[in-house]
Design an enzyme around this catalytic site. Structure first.
Site, PDB file in Angstrom:
ATOM      1  N   LYS A  13      -5.666  37.591 -21.140  1.00  0.00           N
ATOM      2  CA  LYS A  13      -5.586  36.189 -20.730  1.00  0.00           C
ATOM      3  C   LYS A  13      -6.312  36.020 -19.410  1.00  0.00           C
ATOM      4  CE  LYS A  13      -2.244  32.572 -19.530  1.00  0.00           C
ATOM      5  NZ  LYS A  13      -0.808  32.220 -19.468  1.00  0.00           N
TER       6      LYS A  13
ATOM      7  N   GLY B 221      -5.169  24.721 -21.859  1.00  0.00           N
ATOM      8  CA  GLY B 221      -5.640  23.937 -20.740  1.00  0.00           C
ATOM      9  C   GLY B 221      -5.878  24.745 -19.479  1.00  0.00           C
TER      10      GLY B 221
ATOM     11  N   GLY C  34      -6.403  28.397 -19.438  1.00  0.00           N
ATOM     12  CA  GLY C  34      -7.139  29.644 -19.562  1.00  0.00           C
ATOM     13  C   GLY C  34      -7.542  29.956 -20.983  1.00  0.00           C
TER      14      GLY C  34
ATOM     15  N   ASP D 173       9.771  28.823 -24.464  1.00  0.00           N
ATOM     16  CA  ASP D 173       8.954  28.373 -25.595  1.00  0.00           C
ATOM     17  C   ASP D 173       9.099  29.338 -26.776  1.00  0.00           C
ATOM     18  OD1 ASP D 173       7.306  26.574 -26.908  1.00  0.00           O
ATOM     19  OD2 ASP D 173       5.458  27.502 -26.202  1.00  0.00           O
TER      20      ASP D 173
ATOM     21  N   VAL E 169      -7.694  33.226 -23.932  1.00  0.00           N
ATOM     22  CA  VAL E 169      -7.185  34.529 -24.330  1.00  0.00           C
ATOM     23  C   VAL E 169      -8.237  35.207 -25.201  1.00  0.00           C
ATOM     24  CG1 VAL E 169      -5.323  35.820 -25.440  1.00  0.00           C
ATOM     25  CG2 VAL E 169      -4.816  33.672 -24.249  1.00  0.00           C
TER      26      VAL E 169
ATOM     27  N   GLY F 139      -7.824  32.462 -28.547  1.00  0.00           N
ATOM     28  CA  GLY F 139      -7.325  31.108 -28.374  1.00  0.00           C
ATOM     29  C   GLY F 139      -7.645  30.612 -26.983  1.00  0.00           C
TER      30      GLY F 139
END
Length: 709
Positions: free
Chosen positions: A44, A26, A28, A138, A30, A23
């Site tokens: 990451k 904005g 970095g 989150d 992964v 993935g």
């Protein structure tokens, strides 16, 4: 799922050989990496433009330190890091299972016992986070990965100590709307109680299959989170009381994560698959097999470079407990088969990393509202797709015969989920076109995404869907945020000096997005505008219109429903308003001119669908008339275009591409259709501003050609 490495990607980071992309965000990227020990890791890497900023590198250094302080079997452990490297990186243990969002999309709500076990394990993960002096901020279904021995809470990329918020911009909301606390929605600092609220949302979603504050546009989710009570209908009685406490608006009234663990009760598994229902166990095993069936996994197991020193912790053993006990045999058909070299073959037979079986015809699906409130549009689209398939199959030089399957969701969200699951379960299905409306499209996204089915909508223009980012979805229609620029430009060209904008919440998300964005667009062309928002339950709109006209506008925009648009048009006519009038296209149904009568004359509409009389689609219109005995309605040509695009990509791939490959061809390619050219940006949305103008004349929508900026 994974994406192939790009030419610009590094081949190695900190002792890890990179295998694929997992993935990108904005800040970095992964990667899936393999350490010298053979262990897989999620690596990451911060982008160079941010790594060069001292304040951002300081933030990343704190992120690494924060992640190391969290000690829980239900949170992914850090296996290596180097915050001072030219490209700072952080590696965590790789969990190949699906996310909770994918599991619920694929099989529906989890049984109460599974929700209790899930809740207790995640509560213990959050207890460890909070004990380390951190707030995750989150907690959402996409940040919970499922393994047979328990869930893993991931993504500490925004985990911060409560006092470490100086680098966050003022007023910035951090988190995922629909799964964040009211205080976060108000852009106030998050606390451990905020994580508990998010956990309550997540467990309600796991138990009912829907978020407690609904889905849709960000602003609507934030509003409902702050002001509305959660929708807990269908929640098992034993779960309702503890989750209601988690979802208290007042942070002080919520339990701690440790208290949630105790309140949920029930057994907590210890390294076994007992907590998951059988179909989710199969999903976990299948997904694990898919994620591990990578071309370079075995090749890199012993691949080392003597001149590269081991990174801090890179390639250490995975400390998480191993699956064991009951139902281990399910793994023998899935991930464990990889050890015997059969992973790729197994996956090709179970899912869609390989071509469709030769004994079956390639299958194209249509999901549409054929009997509900948008049946006119749905039926038009189904006929457009069917015509494209029949024309292809009638070619003498066709390389294969394409089959078509259709599912009617009736414009209902629950039916849409069932229809999507039914279509996606057919292993011959290559792609689906649909659904017709925003709500049904959003409801079906996760089910298709869980099975990697490319989903292309020809009519749903909403900018935000669902609770997780869809990875196999394309929006082949200009979004609601496109036409406002053209509306503003039209008002400017007409010399409008002041505009009134009536945003009717009865029109739902389209009404708000078009109306609010039109207000913003008018500011760019320096036209003063006064927006008015009326609630769904508002009665007579004539008094609102009268108050707006008191400001003497010479332009008027209404976004809402066709029925209420007619009432607004009559109210303007009664007050002899002669200025420019524009109707948001979702309100431009055939009932508007019929109900408004002469008051509808002169209203303009900027819509993404082309008129069947337009020169560029005359050939299609003739073919449609020959097949169905009538002229094509609006939206038929767009569905025909999209179907031909999908068929072209299937043909390009030899007739039996994998779903993943087909999606890549659709997302990255450019197709010149009859209505417009189809190319998609990084957000899977259509590029360009192909919008068409209409004006009501003689009781009908007269086509005025393509609108241009």
């Amino acid at each position: 799922m994974t994406e192939e490495l790009r030419p610009s990607d590094p081949s190695r980071i900190g002792g890890h050989r990179l295998l694929a992309r997992l993935g990108a965000g904005g800040m970095g990227v992964v990667y899936l990496g393999r350490a010298r020990s053979g262990e897989l890791a999620a690596v990451k890497v911060i982008l160079p433009e941010y790594a060069d900023r001292p304040e951002f590198r300081a933030r990343f250094r704190r992120e690494v330190a924060a992640a190391r302080r969290v000690d829980s079997p239900w949170a992914v452990p850090v296996t290596g890091a180097d915050p001072d490297a030219p490209a700072p990186w952080l590696a965590t243990a790789f969990v190949p299972g699906p996310s909770l969002a994918e599991a619920v999309a694929a099989r529906g709500p989890l049984p109460p016992a599974a929700v209790r076990a899930l809740g207790r394990m995640l509560a213990r993960a959050l207890t460890a986070v909070h004990a380390a002096g951190l707030v995750h901020r989150d907690v959402k279904p996409g940040n919970v990965l499922l393994a047979l021995d328990g869930p893993r809470l991931i993504d500490f990329g925004i985990a911060r100590a409560p006092e470490e918020t100086a680098l966050t911009s003022d007023g910035m909301v951090v988190g995922t709307p629909g799964f964040l606390a009211p205080e976060q929605a108000r852009a106030r600092p998050a606390t451990p109680a905020s994580d508990v609220f998010a956990l309550g949302c997540l467990l309600s979603y796991a138990a009912t299959g829907r978020p407690p504050f609904g889905t849709g546009a960000v602003h609507a989710l934030l509003y409902r989170t702050v002001h509305d009570e959660p929708d807990l209908e269908g929640l098992p009685a034993g779960l309702r009381e503890p989750l209601e406490r988690c979802l208290a608006k007042d942070p002080a009234a919520r339990p701690t994560a440790r208290e949630v663990d105790e309140a949920l009760g029930g057994k907590t598994p210890a390294g076994t698959a007992d907590w998951l229902p059988d179909d989710v166990v199969r999903l976990v095993a299948d997904r694990s097999a898919a994620m591990l069936a990578l071309p370079d996994v075995e090749a890199t197991a012993l691949d080392t470079e003597a001149d590269e020193p081991p990174a801090d912790g890179a390639g250490g053993p995975d400390p998480s407990p191993r699956p064991g006990g009951r139902r281990r045999f399910l793994l023998l058909g899935g991930a464990a088969l990889l050890a015997a070299g059969g992973g790729a073959a197994f996956w090709a037979s179970r899912r869609d990393d390989g071509p469709a079986p030769a004994a079956h015809r390639p299958l194209l699906g249509v999901q549409a509202d054929l009997t509900g409130p948008q049946r006119a549009v749905g039926q038009a689209q189904e006929r457009g797709v069917r015509l494209a398939v029949e024309q292809f199959n009638a070619r003498k030089d066709r390389p294969f015969t394409l089959a078509l399957t259709v599912a009617d969701d009736g414009g209902d969200e629950s039916r849409a989920v069932r229809a999507a699951r039914s279509l996606a379960a057919d292993r011959d299905l290559l792609a689906v076109i649909g659904s017709t409306g925003d709500r049904t499209t959003g409801a079906s996204l996760d089910a298709y995404d869980a099975q990697l089915v490319p989903q292309v909508t020809a009519s749903s223009a909403q900018s935000v869907y669902g609770v997780s980012e869809p990875r196999h979805f394309l929006q082949a229609v200009p979004g609601y945020l496109v036409s406002p620029a053209l509306i503003a430009l039209a008002l400017a060209k007409a010399g409008v000096r002041r505009a009134g904008i009536l945003i009717d919440r009865d029109g739902g998300i389209p009404s708000w997005q078009i109306g609010h964005t039109t207000f913003q667009a008018l500011g760019t062309v320096r036209i003063p505008a006064e927006p008015r928002v009326v609630p769904r339950l508002a009665g007579d709109l004539a008094p609102v219109v009268a108050r707006m006209l008191a400001r003497e506008p010479d332009g008027f925009v209404y976004t809402g429903t066709p029925a209420r648009a007619a009432a607004v048009a009559r109210a303007l006519a009664e007050r002899r308003f002669t200025g420019v009038r524009v109707l948001g296209y979702p309100a431009a149904g055939q009932e508007f001119p019929a109900a408004a009568g002469e008051a509808a004359e002169g209203w303009q509409v900027f819509a993404p669908y082309i008129d069947p009389s337009a020169a560029r689609v005359r050939g299609f219109a003739a073919a449609y008339r020959g097949r169905y005995g009538s002229a094509p309605p609006y939206w038929a040509a767009e569905a025909y275009d999209v179907a031909r695009m999908v068929i072209a990509r299937i043909t390009e791939a030899g007739g039996r591409p994998s779903r993943t490959r087909l999606y890549g061809l659709l997302a990255k390619g450019t197709y010149k259709g009859l209505v417009r050219t189809y190319a998609f940006d990084e957000n899977r949305q259509l590029k360009g501003y192909d919008v068409f103008r209409y004006e009501v004349r003689g009781g009908r929508y007269a086509y005025a050609g393509e609108a241009t900026l």
